[in-house]
Design an enzyme around this catalytic site. Structure first.
Site, PDB file in Angstrom:
ATOM      1  N   TRP A 260      49.491   4.817  71.872  1.00  0.00           N
ATOM      2  CA  TRP A 260      49.803   5.826  72.889  1.00  0.00           C
ATOM      3  C   TRP A 260      49.043   5.550  74.176  1.00  0.00           C
ATOM      4  CZ3 TRP A 260      54.186   7.647  71.835  1.00  0.00           C
ATOM      5  CH2 TRP A 260      54.547   8.025  70.533  1.00  0.00           C
TER       6      TRP A 260
ATOM      7  N   ASP B  76      45.150  12.572  77.036  1.00  0.00           N
ATOM      8  CA  ASP B  76      46.280  12.869  76.165  1.00  0.00           C
ATOM      9  C   ASP B  76      45.688  13.514  74.914  1.00  0.00           C
ATOM     10  OD1 ASP B  76      48.370  12.898  74.373  1.00  0.00           O
ATOM     11  OD2 ASP B  76      48.804  10.742  74.492  1.00  0.00           O
TER      12      ASP B  76
ATOM     13  N   LYS C  66      52.770  18.382  67.528  1.00  0.00           N
ATOM     14  CA  LYS C  66      51.767  17.995  66.543  1.00  0.00           C
ATOM     15  C   LYS C  66      50.979  19.225  66.040  1.00  0.00           C
ATOM     16  CE  LYS C  66      52.969  13.763  67.369  1.00  0.00           C
ATOM     17  NZ  LYS C  66      52.471  13.003  68.499  1.00  0.00           N
TER      18      LYS C  66
HETATM   19  C1  PLP Z   1      53.077  11.931  69.455  1.00  0.00           C
HETATM   20  C2  PLP Z   1      52.183  11.487  70.525  1.00  0.00           C
HETATM   21  C3  PLP Z   1      52.677  11.130  71.806  1.00  0.00           C
HETATM   22  C4  PLP Z   1      54.143  11.136  72.136  1.00  0.00           C
HETATM   23  O1  PLP Z   1      54.567  12.390  72.424  1.00  0.00           O
HETATM   24  P1  PLP Z   1      56.079  12.676  72.942  1.00  0.00           P
HETATM   25  O2  PLP Z   1      56.022  14.146  73.146  1.00  0.00           O
HETATM   26  O3  PLP Z   1      56.999  12.236  71.853  1.00  0.00           O
HETATM   27  O4  PLP Z   1      56.283  11.910  74.195  1.00  0.00           O
HETATM   28  C5  PLP Z   1      51.770  10.761  72.759  1.00  0.00           C
HETATM   29  N1  PLP Z   1      50.461  10.722  72.517  1.00  0.00           N
HETATM   30  C6  PLP Z   1      49.944  11.045  71.308  1.00  0.00           C
HETATM   31  C7  PLP Z   1      48.475  10.977  71.090  1.00  0.00           C
HETATM   32  C8  PLP Z   1      50.800  11.431  70.279  1.00  0.00           C
HETATM   33  O5  PLP Z   1      50.294  11.761  69.074  1.00  0.00           O
END
Ligand code: PLP
Length: 354
Positions: free
Chosen positions: A100, A167, A191
């Site tokens: 990511w 993030d 999540k």
């Molecule tokens: C799942 C995830 C993403 C992707 O998220 P989307 O909403 O599908 O774009 C990005 N960063 C992390 C750390 C994730 O776990």
């Protein structure tokens, strides 16, 4: 019977949240209409959006004068680009702790110079780099606080003199840290917060409006802030489910209480991984994630019987990501202790078979 849901994402939500959310699809707040068939400008939805934004900041213990919370579309993946669009003037620093982070770096490179100041890529991202020198001449530093795929997590937030961007998709609202260390953070809801389709963005307003480029409206945080997170039709149902999760968190003692529970669940599962002769943990012990426990079979052990036992015991979603293999138990906020205990019991039963 409901399964034990260890899915990495979209993931388990609290039963109470699912039940209230389902009712709202039939009828919201006794208004004679469904949540998904009313105007987003109606008082009932405006109240939902406002409460979700306020409660986010309240749980994170952030000053409402300085920070704002937005519920946007496009997932965390759009935030990779959007954060750079709004903050990257010349060069930015990124710490690469997983796929990511890698994707965030790729997007930022479209807009300026990107320096990967630390990376754990050469060890298949099994740890978090330490003792990183962070110079002051970057527009910002970007980190991924929890690496969903590899099962690592920053347990200490880096100290910086430059804006810190993160993030937090897979550990948002899972622990209580000093969130005022961050200037901007975002999380795809699916999540730990709600269904997919909405992304929480928390931003310190003073860092915005400083880049010289023209920013398209949908990518401009200032426009979303000015329009109270309703520049265009927001994802009404996912936002409502996020609000229900936030209320559930607050009613259960907020971030301190959930952190305690998450520490407890993580200790249970990691103790078993370390004790059990059939399994070995993937991530470096000190960097282990409290949200995603990654583990592999010990060399030479065949996992077929374990997979069968999991199926029999209603354990769902523990297959590891293809880049790590083995298993990944995602133990997000809403996963009950009982599910962790069933998994541990299953691991023990398997150990007796090998
Ligand atoms: C799942 C995830 C993403 C992707 O998220 P989307 O909403 O599908 O774009 C990005 N960063 C992390 C750390 C994730 O776990």
């Amino acid at each position: 019977m409901k399964k034990h849901n260890f899915s990495a994402g979209p993931s388990i939500l609290a039963d109470e949240v699912i039940s209230k959310a389902s009712k709202s699809v039939i009828e919201l707040n006794n208004i004679g209409l469904s949540l998904i068939e009313i105007s987003h400008r109606s008082p009932d939805f405006v109240a939902i959006m406002e409460k979700a934004r306020e409660l986010s900041l309240e749980l994170l213990n952030l000053d409402k004068e300085k920070y704002t919370a937005l519920f946007l579309q496009g997932g965390a993946s759009l935030q990779f680009l959007m954060s750079a669009y709004n903050l990257l003037e010349t060069k930015a620093a990124y710490i690469n702790t997983g796929s990511w982070s890698d994707k965030a770096i790729k997007e930022a490179k479209l807009l300026g110079e990107v320096h990967e100041i630390a990376s754990s890529k050469s060890k298949n991202y099994n740890h978090i780099p330490k003792n990183i020198l962070i110079k002051n001449d970057y527009d910002y530093l970007h980190i991924t606080t929890n690496n969903t795929i590899y099962g690592t997590q920053f347990h200490e937030i880096p100290n910086t003199n430059i804006p810190l961007v993160a993030d937090m998709s897979s550990d948002i609202f899972s622990r209580n840290v000093d969130f005022s260390k961050f200037d901007l953070f975002y999380a795809g809801a699916q999540k730990n917060l709600g269904p997919s389709g909405v992304t929480l963005v928390v931003v310190k307003k003073e860092i915005l409006g400083k880049v010289s480029r023209n920013i398209p409206s949908m990518l401009n945080y200032l426009i979303h802030i000015d329009k109270d997170s309703m520049f265009n039709t927001p994802p009404v149902f996912p936002t409502y489910v996020c609000l229900l999760t936030l209320e559930w968190l607050k009613n259960n003692g907020g971030l301190d209480a959930i952190e305690k529970l998450n520490n407890y669940k993580a200790k249970l599962i990691y103790d078993e991984i370390d004790r059990n002769k059939a399994f070995v943990g993937f991530a470096e012990i000190e960097d282990r994630s409290l949200m995603n426990a990654t583990f592999n079979l010990v060399n030479g052990v065949d996992g077929k019987k374990f997979n069968e036992l999991c199926l029999k015991n209603n354990i769902s979603g523990i297959k590891g990501h293809r880049s790590v293999g083995g298993y990944r138990a995602s133990i997000y906020n809403a996963l009950p202790i009982e599910s962790v205990e069933i998994l541990i019991d299953t691991m023990k039963k398997f150990e007796n078979l090998i």
